[in-house]
Design a protein around this motif. Structure first.
Motif, PDB file in Angstrom:
ATOM      1  N   ALA A   1     -17.668 -79.398  27.578  1.00 27.80           N
ATOM      2  CA  ALA A   1     -18.959 -79.680  28.184  1.00 27.80           C
ATOM      3  C   ALA A   1     -18.765 -80.366  29.522  1.00 27.80           C
ATOM      4  N   ALA A   2     -19.418 -79.814  30.550  1.00 29.51           N
ATOM      5  CA  ALA A   2     -19.288 -80.353  31.897  1.00 29.51           C
ATOM      6  C   ALA A   2     -20.559 -81.084  32.308  1.00 29.51           C
ATOM      7  N   SER A   3     -20.390 -82.110  33.114  1.00 31.39           N
ATOM      8  CA  SER A   3     -21.522 -82.823  33.696  1.00 31.39           C
ATOM      9  C   SER A   3     -21.152 -83.237  35.112  1.00 31.39           C
ATOM     10  N   GLY A   4     -22.160 -83.515  35.907  1.00 29.29           N
ATOM     11  CA  GLY A   4     -21.922 -83.931  37.293  1.00 29.29           C
ATOM     12  C   GLY A   4     -22.238 -82.841  38.295  1.00 29.29           C
ATOM     13  N   ARG A   5     -21.985 -81.606  37.925  1.00 30.61           N
ATOM     14  CA  ARG A   5     -22.368 -80.459  38.735  1.00 30.61           C
ATOM     15  C   ARG A   5     -22.275 -79.217  37.868  1.00 30.61           C
ATOM     16  N   THR A   6     -22.928 -78.166  38.322  1.00 32.81           N
ATOM     17  CA  THR A   6     -22.863 -76.924  37.581  1.00 32.81           C
ATOM     18  C   THR A   6     -21.477 -76.295  37.709  1.00 32.81           C
ATOM     19  N   ILE A   7     -21.050 -75.627  36.656  1.00 37.89           N
ATOM     20  CA  ILE A   7     -19.764 -74.942  36.701  1.00 37.89           C
ATOM     21  C   ILE A   7     -19.951 -73.431  36.737  1.00 37.89           C
ATOM     22  N   ARG A   8     -21.184 -72.964  36.957  1.00 34.00           N
ATOM     23  CA  ARG A   8     -21.440 -71.527  36.923  1.00 34.00           C
ATOM     24  C   ARG A   8     -20.750 -70.771  38.036  1.00 34.00           C
ATOM     25  N   ASP A   9     -20.423 -71.451  39.130  1.00 37.13           N
ATOM     26  CA  ASP A   9     -19.871 -70.734  40.270  1.00 37.13           C
ATOM     27  C   ASP A   9     -18.471 -71.208  40.666  1.00 37.13           C
ATOM     28  N   ILE A  10     -17.809 -71.937  39.787  1.00 36.31           N
ATOM     29  CA  ILE A  10     -16.458 -72.403  40.102  1.00 36.31           C
ATOM     30  C   ILE A  10     -15.493 -71.961  39.011  1.00 36.31           C
ATOM     31  N   THR A  11     -14.230 -71.929  39.343  1.00 39.64           N
ATOM     32  CA  THR A  11     -13.217 -71.501  38.404  1.00 39.64           C
ATOM     33  C   THR A  11     -13.054 -72.530  37.283  1.00 39.64           C
ATOM     34  N   VAL A  12     -13.089 -72.029  36.061  1.00 45.50           N
ATOM     35  CA  VAL A  12     -12.879 -72.867  34.887  1.00 45.50           C
ATOM     36  C   VAL A  12     -11.687 -72.331  34.117  1.00 45.50           C
ATOM     37  N   ALA A  13     -10.935 -73.215  33.500  1.00 45.22           N
ATOM     38  CA  ALA A  13      -9.706 -72.794  32.840  1.00 45.22           C
ATOM     39  C   ALA A  13      -9.379 -73.671  31.645  1.00 45.22           C
ATOM     40  N   TRP A  14      -8.536 -73.118  30.791  1.00 47.86           N
ATOM     41  CA  TRP A  14      -7.942 -73.865  29.686  1.00 47.86           C
ATOM     42  C   TRP A  14      -6.429 -73.881  29.884  1.00 47.86           C
ATOM     43  N   PHE A  15      -5.850 -75.035  29.706  1.00 48.18           N
ATOM     44  CA  PHE A  15      -4.407 -75.217  29.678  1.00 48.18           C
ATOM     45  C   PHE A  15      -4.051 -75.881  28.348  1.00 48.18           C
ATOM     46  N   ARG A  16      -2.779 -75.880  28.050  1.00 43.00           N
ATOM     47  CA  ARG A  16      -2.333 -76.587  26.848  1.00 43.00           C
ATOM     48  C   ARG A  16      -0.953 -77.189  27.072  1.00 43.00           C
ATOM     49  N   ARG A  17      -0.678 -78.247  26.314  1.00 41.78           N
ATOM     50  CA  ARG A  17       0.634 -78.879  26.355  1.00 41.78           C
ATOM     51  C   ARG A  17       1.114 -79.044  24.929  1.00 41.78           C
TER      52      ARG A  17
END
Length: 126
Positions: free
Chosen positions: A23-39
């Motif tokens: 869940a994101a807050s602070g600005r919309t993420i509809r137009d920016i790159t979103v990703a999942w990483f893992r360690r």
């Protein structure tokens, strides 16, 4: 500023499915790159999956292709990672990240992402 909060990690058995949320807050993420990483324990952080800017075409690491699905719900400002047919090698802390200024060549490079969540732990074990 973007705040990211992951959830959904837990202990599961091999072959199980699990969905992670970010869940994101602070600005919309509809137009920016979103990703999942893992360690994984004792390993470097690695790319899992991403959605490039406002596009819907997903990118996946070879190790998860065909088993994981990334999606974005713009109304909820949330990114998901649906994980099927989990295997012990998927055990890791999973992080979501966003990169407002990312260029395509940086997609799989964690250094290109500006904001990160705190991570959610997934353990796959019988």
């Amino acid at each position: 500023q973007v705040q990211l909060v992951e959830s959904g990690g837990e202990l599961v058995q091999p072959g199980d499915s699990l969905t992670l949320s970010c869940a994101a807050s602070g600005r919309t993420i509809r137009d920016i790159t979103v990703a999942w990483f893992r360690r994984a324990p004792g390993k470097e952080r690695e790319f899992v999956s991403a959605l490039w800017r406002r596009g819907s075409n997903p990118y996946y690491a070879d190790s998860v292709k065909g088993r994981f699905t990334i999606s974005r719900d713009n109304a909820k400002n949330t990114v998901y990672l649906q994980m099927n047919r989990l295997i012990p090698e998927d055990t890791a802390v999973y992080y979501c990240a966003v990169g407002p200024n990312l260029i395509l060549s940086q997609l799989r490079n964690p250094d290109g992402y500006n904001y990160w969540g705190q991570g959610t732990r997934v353990t796959v074990s019988s």
